[in-house]
Scaffold this motif. Structure first.
Motif, PDB file in Angstrom:
ATOM      1  N   UNK A 182       7.016  -4.550  -4.697  1.00  7.51           N
ATOM      2  CA  UNK A 182       8.313  -5.735  -3.854  1.00  7.51           C
ATOM      3  C   UNK A 182       8.081  -6.984  -4.301  1.00  7.51           C
ATOM      4  N   UNK A 183       9.657  -7.215  -3.976  1.00  3.55           N
ATOM      5  CA  UNK A 183      10.360  -8.182  -4.793  1.00  3.55           C
ATOM      6  C   UNK A 183       9.657 -10.014  -4.226  1.00  3.55           C
ATOM      7  N   UNK A 184       8.602 -10.251  -4.161  1.00  2.14           N
ATOM      8  CA  UNK A 184       8.132 -11.526  -4.552  1.00  2.14           C
ATOM      9  C   UNK A 184       6.686 -11.192  -4.232  1.00  2.14           C
ATOM     10  N   UNK A 185       5.654 -12.870  -4.098  1.00  5.31           N
ATOM     11  CA  UNK A 185       4.541 -11.663  -3.561  1.00  5.31           C
ATOM     12  C   UNK A 185       4.437 -12.300  -2.091  1.00  5.31           C
ATOM     13  N   UNK A 186       3.077 -12.489  -2.125  1.00  2.00           N
ATOM     14  CA  UNK A 186       3.023 -12.366   0.116  1.00  2.00           C
ATOM     15  C   UNK A 186       1.307 -12.061   0.524  1.00  2.00           C
ATOM     16  N   UNK A 187       1.134 -13.048   1.339  1.00  2.56           N
ATOM     17  CA  UNK A 187      -0.461 -13.341   2.031  1.00  2.56           C
ATOM     18  C   UNK A 187      -0.566 -12.041   3.394  1.00  2.56           C
ATOM     19  N   UNK A 188       1.145 -12.290   4.058  1.00  2.00           N
ATOM     20  CA  UNK A 188       1.148 -11.058   5.274  1.00  2.00           C
ATOM     21  C   UNK A 188       0.978  -9.794   4.773  1.00  2.00           C
ATOM     22  N   UNK A 189       0.091  -9.548   5.500  1.00  2.09           N
ATOM     23  CA  UNK A 189      -0.091  -8.181   6.131  1.00  2.09           C
ATOM     24  C   UNK A 189       1.581  -7.135   6.389  1.00  2.09           C
ATOM     25  N   UNK A 190       1.590  -6.260   6.184  1.00  3.12           N
ATOM     26  CA  UNK A 190       2.897  -4.854   6.466  1.00  3.12           C
ATOM     27  C   UNK A 190       1.944  -4.557   8.062  1.00  3.12           C
ATOM     28  N   UNK A 191       3.458  -4.997   8.771  1.00  5.81           N
ATOM     29  CA  UNK A 191       2.925  -4.041  10.211  1.00  5.81           C
ATOM     30  C   UNK A 191       3.965  -2.612  10.057  1.00  5.81           C
ATOM     31  N   UNK A 192       3.470  -1.547  11.216  1.00  5.78           N
ATOM     32  CA  UNK A 192       3.482  -0.528  11.362  1.00  5.78           C
ATOM     33  C   UNK A 192       4.532  -0.031  12.588  1.00  5.78           C
ATOM     34  N   UNK A 193       5.859   0.008  13.165  1.00  4.27           N
ATOM     35  CA  UNK A 193       6.636   0.195  14.323  1.00  4.27           C
ATOM     36  C   UNK A 193       7.016   1.681  13.877  1.00  4.27           C
ATOM     37  N   UNK A 194       6.129   2.956  14.397  1.00  2.00           N
ATOM     38  CA  UNK A 194       7.044   4.222  14.351  1.00  2.00           C
ATOM     39  C   UNK A 194       7.020   4.208  12.623  1.00  2.00           C
ATOM     40  N   UNK A 195       8.134   4.927  12.014  1.00 10.58           N
ATOM     41  CA  UNK A 195       8.625   5.523  11.169  1.00 10.58           C
ATOM     42  C   UNK A 195       8.922   4.530   9.947  1.00 10.58           C
ATOM     43  N   UNK A 196       8.537   2.993  10.230  1.00  6.23           N
ATOM     44  CA  UNK A 196       8.713   1.825   9.521  1.00  6.23           C
ATOM     45  C   UNK A 196       7.804   1.205   8.747  1.00  6.23           C
ATOM     46  N   UNK A 256      -2.593   6.498   8.259  1.00  9.70           N
ATOM     47  CA  UNK A 256      -2.580   5.808   7.127  1.00  9.70           C
ATOM     48  C   UNK A 256      -3.353   4.782   6.598  1.00  9.70           C
ATOM     49  N   UNK A 257      -3.727   3.953   5.677  1.00  6.24           N
ATOM     50  CA  UNK A 257      -3.984   2.651   5.240  1.00  6.24           C
ATOM     51  C   UNK A 257      -2.642   1.701   4.501  1.00  6.24           C
ATOM     52  N   UNK A 258      -2.440   1.013   4.876  1.00  2.43           N
ATOM     53  CA  UNK A 258      -0.758   0.493   4.291  1.00  2.43           C
ATOM     54  C   UNK A 258      -2.242  -0.682   3.596  1.00  2.43           C
ATOM     55  N   UNK A 259      -2.112  -1.321   2.548  1.00  4.10           N
ATOM     56  CA  UNK A 259      -2.387  -2.673   1.783  1.00  4.10           C
ATOM     57  C   UNK A 259      -1.362  -3.672   0.957  1.00  4.10           C
ATOM     58  N   UNK A 260      -1.465  -4.431   0.525  1.00  4.33           N
ATOM     59  CA  UNK A 260       0.135  -4.993  -0.124  1.00  4.33           C
ATOM     60  C   UNK A 260      -0.603  -6.055  -0.908  1.00  4.33           C
ATOM     61  N   UNK A 261      -0.124  -5.862  -2.692  1.00  8.16           N
ATOM     62  CA  UNK A 261      -0.781  -6.738  -2.917  1.00  8.16           C
ATOM     63  C   UNK A 261       0.136  -8.047  -3.436  1.00  8.16           C
ATOM     64  N   UNK A 262      -0.276  -8.466  -5.105  1.00  8.06           N
ATOM     65  CA  UNK A 262       1.167  -9.120  -4.854  1.00  8.06           C
ATOM     66  C   UNK A 262       1.902  -8.459  -5.221  1.00  8.06           C
ATOM     67  N   UNK A 263       1.999  -7.819  -5.931  1.00  4.02           N
ATOM     68  CA  UNK A 263       3.618  -7.117  -6.768  1.00  4.02           C
ATOM     69  C   UNK A 263       3.275  -6.319  -5.959  1.00  4.02           C
ATOM     70  N   UNK A 264       2.371  -5.076  -4.929  1.00  6.78           N
ATOM     71  CA  UNK A 264       2.530  -3.924  -4.178  1.00  6.78           C
ATOM     72  C   UNK A 264       2.745  -3.060  -3.476  1.00  6.78           C
ATOM     73  N   UNK A 265       3.054  -2.754  -2.722  1.00  5.86           N
ATOM     74  CA  UNK A 265       2.330  -2.476  -1.374  1.00  5.86           C
ATOM     75  C   UNK A 265       2.160  -0.719  -1.070  1.00  5.86           C
ATOM     76  N   UNK A 266       1.124  -0.442  -1.077  1.00  4.72           N
ATOM     77  CA  UNK A 266       0.712   0.798  -0.978  1.00  4.72           C
ATOM     78  C   UNK A 266       0.341   1.626   0.342  1.00  4.72           C
ATOM     79  N   UNK A 267       0.273   2.336   0.001  1.00  2.46           N
ATOM     80  CA  UNK A 267       0.264   3.883   1.641  1.00  2.46           C
ATOM     81  C   UNK A 267      -0.834   4.518   0.640  1.00  2.46           C
ATOM     82  N   UNK A 268      -2.523   4.855   1.665  1.00  2.06           N
ATOM     83  CA  UNK A 268      -3.259   5.658   1.479  1.00  2.06           C
ATOM     84  C   UNK A 268      -3.633   7.208   2.287  1.00  2.06           C
ATOM     85  N   UNK A 269      -3.062   7.840   2.621  1.00  2.00           N
ATOM     86  CA  UNK A 269      -2.880   8.963   3.369  1.00  2.00           C
ATOM     87  C   UNK A 269      -4.061  10.323   2.794  1.00  2.00           C
TER      88      UNK A 269
END
Lengths: 399, 411
Positions: A54-68, A385-398
């Motif tokens: 990710x280009x910067x930190x954040x605490x907000x969750x990813x949201x998922x809309x269709x395939x995005x 699938x489960x999505x989680x963002x850390x300080x540095x990355x966005x992850x997908x688990x499935x």
């Protein structure tokens, strides 16, 4: 052929509508999403579908809309560079990114970040709110719909510790709690134009909770929590529908299910708003079940809370009686989420993901993963699938 | 080679300025847009409606007004090709912060489309725009990032020229370069390292860079006068305590809000008689601590007054850090007030535009302390400096010679 096309399109829309995770803690701000029964109960290298920087930190969750998958971030020496980034759910490739300059104050406590609120969507647009009170609306292709600088409109609407409440889109209205010690307010913003449908003065005080929604009769009501309690509002007008005035926390948010709201108030309090409005009845109160930072979650007749010591408690949602409790590896800023697979998912601040089987007589941690990065965000679930963002990355688990 | 003679002296354009077709301004675009376009390159290929669309985006108002029209304009603009990039960047100069972001997204989309189509961005025009220091700092930084995207090596060659740039984010890049050069000298030639770090300090405006440079300079045995570098106002007259029970003092008008009589005595909180006392900060970050002269108190109000002798009139910024509720009057006019207590403070937490008058300017700060008794709510203080929009200190002509301050403990 035409029939088949529309049938397929209908199935697709139905599936994608079912799968979308449109705001903080998903459907109704509850943390729970129906379906997704094939969500992996194992978090491991094997089930890591992809991860991206990710280009910067954040605490907000990813949201998922269709395939995005859409996530926000803030970068730069004073967090003045705001990012809204859209990734492909399939492979994590970046589809688009929009950047904006913060127009409001960007000071936050070092633990949090300007990209603390989770963006919201109504399925056609994304509404990204930042701690600087910049509110940016884009369509799903990254074209701007409208932009607001709420601190330009309301110059004292800020919290020097940082703002974190996440908006929610309900029936053409984006409900946003811009609450703080000074110019404290809530807004109902027309999702089509970005103008105010209503603006309401709110109790002065730090408030990092997010709105939840519930159905009362035919109406969808949005519940705004603050230190004073819970106000149930009609989203399109902001008119008050009910008021629970026994106080509530300013950090963990309430959860609503089955016409009841479970409020972090004097521990945990279950209230029952009347379909006709007025003051809600108190169903029960359990002072020992007060959540820490993580918000409670309701699953299949049970209410789950995590206290400041990292103890997960399952209680009977009708009575508040404790059923079991187990200690997790905390501490937690993240809130738990779940789907219809009998498991709870939570990530600690130290980056430890834990999956808890909640189908037995006792809760049991069945999988752990160390992501070796700070995680303050709440995960999201969509499309098995489960999505989680850390300080540095966005992850997908499935699977 | 990117822009030919882009290492031109600061403020100069690297290529002759060209002028936009006045056909562009025949439409009903705003005067501001017309003025901006008059200094730009020729964009005869752009449709006549282009300037109208820019004006629509610039017209986004408060509380979301004008977004509907701006969105329609944006959709039209975003279809343009690379020729539109420069006028969009120029249009940022007269745009509100929100409009500026809308324009930025248009440039992002156009740039992406151009690159996706295998076309090139107008690097010469972008280079000229970056080097024109009279342009919008944000727009220039954005243009620099676009250049970096298509010609990283070429863009990097511009960086040393940013050392005194009015765009702080560009200046930061140059300061970083000098710091790296200084660090490389630390083990070889300490005098050379000190010289480079001093050069970096003189240019640095971001607090994190200033702190890092200061630390190294002091390790090299060099003196650093941080209050002067930042321009903190160190000498004040303080008066208090007045009553802030139940936080009512924030809205209560105590005598200093009506008159500044430095020899007066007033009724303070309870039975106290209060009068102005002189206070000079010994803190490197200019903290004016009411607890020092008045002892640690709760539910009180204090005022601080000072006079700033300006060498010349002009725009400036009053930058405040304060974790108490506060109000500020500049030359007798209330310019901002905020009733937030103990949520944190930092340098430049609040940036308030002012206009200095030549000669004496007065500043009055009201600082309110609340009732809470946690250890992190003891502070009753503020720090204030006057600078230009880049954060460069504007020093008063009546500024006293620097007090030797101890190493920093708080910011």
């Amino acid at each position: 052929m035409k029939t088949n096309f529309f049938l397929l399109a209908g199935i697709f829309l139905s599936l994608s509508a079912q799968a979308d995770w449109l705001n903080f803690r998903g459907p109704n701000g509850s943390g729970f999403i129906e379906g997704n029964k094939n969500l992996s109960t194992e978090l491991s290298e094997k089930t890591t579908a992809w991860s991206v920087d990710l280009p910067g930190r954040g605490l907000g969750s990813p949201i998922v809309i269709g395939d995005k998958v859409i996530v926000t971030a803030a970068s730069g020496p004073d967090q003045k560079e705001l990012h809204v980034i859209c990734y492909s759910a399939a492979d994590g490739s970046k589809i688009w990114e929009r950047k904006a300059w913060a127009t409001g104050r960007t000071m936050t406590n070092k633990k949090t970040n300007v990209a603390a609120p989770t963006p919201a969507s109504d399925g056609t647009h994304v509404y990204a709110l930042f701690s600087s009170n910049d509110l940016l609306a884009f369509d799903l292709d990254g074209n701007p719909k409208w932009m607001r600088g709420l601190m330009l409109d309301y110059p004292n609407a800020s919290n020097s510790l940082g703002m974190a409440s996440s908006p929610i889109a309900v029936d053409g209205t984006l409900v946003s709690q811009i609450e703080n010690d000074s110019q404290s307010l809530a807004l109902g913003i027309d999702t089509a134009t970005g103008t105010n449908k209503w603006k309401m003065d709110r109790h002065k005080g730090s408030n990092w909770t997010s709105p939840t929604t519930l159905k009362l009769g035919d109406q969808t009501i949005v519940a705004l929590q603050s230190n004073k309690g819970i106000h149930g509002l009609v989203p399109s007008t902001g008119s008050q529908f009910f008021h629970f005035n026994k106080g509530a926390s300013g950090t963990p948010s309430s959860v609503a299910s089955g016409g009841k709201i479970y409020v972090p108030s004097n521990g945990l309090t279950a209230i029952v708003p009347d379909e006709k409005g007025g003051d809600p009845a108190v169903l029960w109160n359990e002072s020992a079940q007060g959540p820490g930072t993580a918000s409670p979650i309701f699953i299949d007749g049970k209410i789950y809370t995590i206290n400041r010591a990292g103890v997960l408690t399952a209680a009977n949602a009708e009575t508040g009686d404790r059923i079991w409790r187990i200690r997790l590896k905390g501490p937690f800023s993240s809130s738990p989420v779940a789907a219809e697979n009998g498991h709870l998912y939570i990530f600690s601040e130290k980056g430890i993901g834990q999956v808890i089987d909640i189908t037995g007589a006792e809760g049991k941690v069945v999988s752990e993963i160390e992501l070796n990065d700070t995680i303050l965000a709440t995960p999201s679930i969509s499309g098995d699938a489960l999505y989680i963002r850390s300080d540095k990355k966005l992850w997908k688990f499935a699977k | 080679m990117l822009f030919g003679n882009q290492r031109a002296r600061k403020g100069e354009l690297s290529s002759p300025a060209r002028f936009v077709s006045f056909a562009l301004m025949k439409r009903t675009a705003s005067t501001i847009v017309a003025i901006l376009f008059s200094a730009s390159a020729s964009f005869a290929e752009l449709p006549d409606s282009f300037a109208d669309n820019i004006a629509a985006i610039q017209a986004i108002g408060s509380e979301g007004a004008g977004n509907k029209e701006a969105t329609a304009a944006w959709q039209a603009i975003a279809k343009a090709d690379g020729e539109a990039i420069l006028p969009l960047l120029q249009a940022m100069e007269a745009a509100s912060p929100v409009s500026k972001n809308m324009l930025r997204s248009a440039v992002e989309v156009i740039s992406e489309n151009e690159l996706a189509a295998g076309k090139k961005l107008p690097v010469d025009s972008l280079g000229t725009f970056v080097l024109n220091t009279s342009g919008s700092p944000q727009a220039r930084r954005f243009a620099f990032d676009l250049l970096s995207q298509v010609d990283s090596a070429g863009a990097r060659k511009l960086v040393p020229g940013f050392i005194n740039d009015p765009a702080v984010s560009l200046r930061r890049e140059a300061v970083t370069g000098v710091m790296i050069a200084g660090k490389a000298q630390l083990e070889k030639d300490k005098d050379a390292a000190a010289k480079l770090y001093r050069e970096a300090l003189n240019a640095a405006r971001d607090v994190d860079q200033i702190d890092e440079i200061t630390k190294t300079l002091r390790e090299l045995g060099q003196e650093v006068n941080l209050p002067k570098h930042f321009g903190f106002l160190m000498d004040w007259k303080l008066i208090g305590p007045f009553d802030n029970s139940e936080r009512a003092g924030y809205d209560t008008v105590f005598p200093p809000e009506n008159e500044i009589k430095l020899d007066a005595t007033y009724d303070g909180k309870g039975t106290a008689k209060v009068k102005w006392v002189a206070f000079t900060s010994a803190d490197e970050y200019g903290m004016i601590d009411f607890n020092k002269p008045f002892t640690s108190m709760k539910e009180v109000v204090g005022y601080a007054h000072t006079e700033f002798e300006a060498a010349e009139a002009g725009p400036a910024e009053l930058r405040l850090g304060c974790k108490n509720a506060w109000k500020i009057w500049f030359n007798g006019e209330l310019i901002f007030a905020r009733d937030e207590y103990h949520r944190g403070a930092r340098i430049d937490q609040y940036i308030l535009p002012i206009r200095l008058s030549k000669g004496t300017n007065t500043i009055l700060v009201k600082a309110c302390q609340n009732e809470t008794d946690e250890s992190w709510t003891v502070q009753w203080e503020f720090q204030l400096r006057i600078c230009d929009s880049t954060g460069t200190a504007i020093l008063a002509t009546n500024r006293k010679k620097a007090v030797v301050a101890p190493p920093a403990k708080k910011k």
